[in-house]
Design a protein around this motif. Structure first.
Motif, mmCIF file in Angstrom:
data_model
loop_
_atom_site.group_PDB
_atom_site.id
_atom_site.type_symbol
_atom_site.label_atom_id
_atom_site.label_comp_id
_atom_site.label_asym_id
_atom_site.label_seq_id
_atom_site.Cartn_x
_atom_site.Cartn_y
_atom_site.Cartn_z
ATOM 1 N N ASN A 172 0.793 -1.231 0.000
ATOM 2 C CA ASN A 172 0.000 0.000 0.000
ATOM 3 C C ASN A 172 0.826 1.282 0.000
ATOM 4 O OD1 ASN A 172 -2.530 -1.382 0.163
ATOM 5 N ND2 ASN A 172 -2.074 -1.784 2.313
ATOM 6 N N ASP A 173 1.961 1.284 0.650
ATOM 7 C CA ASP A 173 2.708 2.512 0.909
ATOM 8 C C ASP A 173 4.043 2.553 0.175
ATOM 9 O OD1 ASP A 173 0.816 3.482 2.814
ATOM 10 O OD2 ASP A 173 1.678 2.133 4.311
ATOM 11 N N CYS A 174 4.522 3.771 -0.065
ATOM 12 C CA CYS A 174 5.882 4.013 -0.568
ATOM 13 C C CYS A 174 6.644 4.810 0.480
ATOM 14 C CB CYS A 174 5.839 4.808 -1.867
ATOM 15 S SG CYS A 174 5.351 3.862 -3.299
ATOM 16 N N TYR A 175 7.964 4.712 0.420
ATOM 17 C CA TYR A 175 8.810 5.501 1.316
ATOM 18 C C TYR A 175 8.725 6.976 0.956
ATOM 19 C CZ TYR A 175 11.155 1.394 3.254
ATOM 20 O OH TYR A 175 11.436 0.223 3.897
ATOM 21 N N ILE A 176 8.893 7.817 1.975
ATOM 22 C CA ILE A 176 8.926 9.275 1.852
ATOM 23 C C ILE A 176 10.178 9.768 2.577
ATOM 24 C CG2 ILE A 176 7.741 11.447 2.433
ATOM 25 C CD1 ILE A 176 6.111 9.654 0.520
ATOM 26 N N LYS A 177 10.891 10.721 1.992
ATOM 27 C CA LYS A 177 12.006 11.395 2.656
ATOM 28 C C LYS A 177 11.543 12.806 3.005
ATOM 29 C CE LYS A 177 15.010 8.037 2.241
ATOM 30 N NZ LYS A 177 15.698 7.387 3.342
ATOM 31 N N GLU A 178 11.641 13.147 4.285
ATOM 32 C CA GLU A 178 11.067 14.393 4.795
ATOM 33 C C GLU A 178 12.139 15.286 5.400
ATOM 34 O OE1 GLU A 178 8.350 14.967 8.597
ATOM 35 O OE2 GLU A 178 7.260 13.947 6.968
ATOM 36 N N PHE A 179 12.157 16.535 4.966
ATOM 37 C CA PHE A 179 13.074 17.555 5.464
ATOM 38 C C PHE A 179 12.245 18.536 6.283
ATOM 39 C CE2 PHE A 179 14.829 15.690 1.739
ATOM 40 C CZ PHE A 179 16.199 15.733 1.875
ATOM 41 N N ASN A 180 12.663 18.782 7.532
ATOM 42 C CA ASN A 180 11.895 19.637 8.438
ATOM 43 C C ASN A 180 12.670 20.880 8.821
ATOM 44 O OD1 ASN A 180 9.329 18.136 9.173
ATOM 45 N ND2 ASN A 180 10.886 16.552 9.392
ATOM 46 N N ASN A 181 11.930 21.938 9.105
ATOM 47 C CA ASN A 181 12.506 23.213 9.484
ATOM 48 C C ASN A 181 13.332 23.108 10.768
ATOM 49 O OD1 ASN A 181 12.753 26.015 8.885
ATOM 50 N ND2 ASN A 181 11.465 26.423 10.663
ATOM 51 N N ASN A 182 12.919 22.272 11.690
ATOM 52 C CA ASN A 182 13.565 22.206 13.002
ATOM 53 C C ASN A 182 14.588 21.083 13.110
ATOM 54 O OD1 ASN A 182 11.859 20.056 12.959
ATOM 55 N ND2 ASN A 182 10.823 20.533 14.888
ATOM 56 N N SER A 183 15.068 20.547 11.964
ATOM 57 C CA SER A 183 16.019 19.443 12.015
ATOM 58 C C SER A 183 17.010 19.520 10.861
ATOM 59 C CB SER A 183 15.271 18.107 11.943
ATOM 60 O OG SER A 183 16.176 17.031 11.903
ATOM 61 N N ASP A 184 18.258 19.182 11.147
ATOM 62 C CA ASP A 184 19.282 19.089 10.110
ATOM 63 C C ASP A 184 19.358 17.677 9.540
ATOM 64 O OD1 ASP A 184 19.927 21.735 10.519
ATOM 65 O OD2 ASP A 184 21.571 21.290 11.896
ATOM 66 N N ALA A 185 18.670 16.735 10.152
ATOM 67 C CA ALA A 185 18.635 15.349 9.699
ATOM 68 C C ALA A 185 17.466 15.173 8.724
ATOM 69 C CB ALA A 185 18.497 14.417 10.898
ATOM 70 N N VAL A 186 17.193 13.932 8.318
ATOM 71 C CA VAL A 186 16.104 13.634 7.384
ATOM 72 C C VAL A 186 15.253 12.522 7.971
ATOM 73 C CG1 VAL A 186 15.531 12.862 5.045
ATOM 74 C CG2 VAL A 186 17.523 14.332 5.420
ATOM 75 N N LYS A 187 13.946 12.747 7.973
ATOM 76 C CA LYS A 187 13.014 11.759 8.506
ATOM 77 C C LYS A 187 12.534 10.850 7.378
ATOM 78 C CE LYS A 187 8.791 11.374 11.257
ATOM 79 N NZ LYS A 187 7.719 12.142 11.922
ATOM 80 N N GLN A 188 12.417 9.562 7.686
ATOM 81 C CA GLN A 188 11.883 8.599 6.727
ATOM 82 C C GLN A 188 10.512 8.147 7.197
ATOM 83 O OE1 GLN A 188 14.287 5.614 4.489
ATOM 84 N NE2 GLN A 188 13.457 4.257 6.052
ATOM 85 N N THR A 189 9.508 8.314 6.339
ATOM 86 C CA THR A 189 8.150 7.897 6.652
ATOM 87 C C THR A 189 7.627 7.068 5.485
ATOM 88 O OG1 THR A 189 7.142 9.870 5.700
ATOM 89 C CG2 THR A 189 7.741 9.975 8.017
ATOM 90 N N VAL A 190 6.351 6.719 5.529
ATOM 91 C CA VAL A 190 5.680 6.053 4.414
ATOM 92 C C VAL A 190 4.320 6.710 4.210
ATOM 93 C CG1 VAL A 190 6.848 3.837 4.720
ATOM 94 C CG2 VAL A 190 4.658 4.243 5.862
ATOM 95 N N SER A 191 3.783 6.566 3.015
ATOM 96 C CA SER A 191 2.461 7.108 2.717
ATOM 97 C C SER A 191 1.880 6.376 1.525
ATOM 98 C CB SER A 191 2.554 8.602 2.415
ATOM 99 O OG SER A 191 1.267 9.142 2.169
#
Length: 195
Positions: free
Chosen positions: A155-174
Motif C-alpha cells: 500500500n505505501d511508498c517511502y517518503i524522505k522528509e526535510f523539516n525546518n527544526n532538524s538538520d537530519a532527514v526523517k523517513q516515513t511512508v504514505s
C-alpha cells in the motif's frame, strides 16, 4: 547520479506531457518541470498515482530520467553525512530520523527559518509543505517531503522528509497524501546516460 533542482525555468506542460517535453540536453542546475496535481508556493505536489504516472511514462518512453528511489535518496543522503556513524539512511524503519546533517546540506539557504542551511550541492530544497488526501496544503514553509519510487509494502511508498527544526532527514511512508518528486538520471564523466 544527477539530481536537477526542479525550481527555476518553468515548463507548464501538464502531467500527460511531462515526459515528452523533458529536454534531452542543455540541462542546467535549476531547471523546473511543472505538472498538474497540487501547487504550493514552491512547486507541485503529487499523490501516489501522479508519481506512478510519471514513472510509467518515463519507463514507456525509455527515458534515462526516473523518479528517485529510496536507494537514490539514501546514496545522496549518506554522501552528505560527514561521519560514518551518521551514514545510516539505508535503514528500513519508518517514522525515524536518520543521519545528522544531510538535511542541512541539501536545504535551500532561503525560505527556511531557524536553520543556517548550507545547500552545499545546489539541490535547493524549498519548504514546499505537503497536501493531505482532502487537498489541504499543510506545513508550507516548515517542511518538504519527497516520494521515493520504492514500495514499503503493498500500500505505501517511502517518503524522505526535510523539516525546518532538524538538520537530519526523517523517513516515513504514505499511500495517498501529496508530496514533491525529484527526477534523477545516472551521470558519468561523459555526461548523462544517453545524452
Amino acid at each position: 547520479l544527477r539530481i536537477p533542482n526542479l525550481l527555476h525555468n518553468e515548463y507548464n506542460i501538464g502531467i500527460n506531457g511531462i515526459v515528452d517535453a523533458l529536454p534531452g540536453n542543455n540541462l542546467h542546475n535549476g531547471d523546473r518541470y511543472v505538472t498538474v496535481n497540487k501547487h504550493s508556493n514552491f512547486g507541485v505536489l503529487y499523490n501516489r498515482l501522479g508519481m506512478e504516472t510519471v514513472v510509467e511514462k518515463l519507463s514507456r518512453l525509455g527515458s534515462n530520467w526516473r523518479v528517485a528511489t529510496k536507494e537514490d535518496w539514501d546514496k545522496l543522503l549518506n554522501f552528505c553525512e560527514t561521519c560514518d556513524e551518521d551514514r545510516q539512511h539505508g535503514g528500513t524503519d519508518t517514522n525515524v530520523v536518520y543521519g545528522k546533517i544531510a538535511g542541512k546540506a541539501l536545504k535551500s539557504r532561503e525560505f527556511w527559518t531557524g536553520n543556517e542551511n548550507l545547500d552545499k550541492f545546489g539541490m535547493n530544497i524549498f519548504p514546499t509543505g505537503l497536501s493531505n488526501v482532502q487537498s489541504e496544503l499543510t506545513s508550507e514553509d516548515d517542511k518538504a517531503a519527497f516520494w521515493c519510487n520504492t514500495p514499503y509494502d503493498e500500500n505505501d511508498c517511502y517518503i524522505k522528509e526535510f523539516n525546518n527544526n532538524s538538520d537530519a532527514v526523517k523517513q516515513t511512508v504514505s499511500d495517498e497524501d501529496k508530496y514533491s518528486i525529484r527526477l534523477v538520471a545516472d551521470y558519468h564523466e561523459e555526461g548523462l546516460d544517453g545524452y
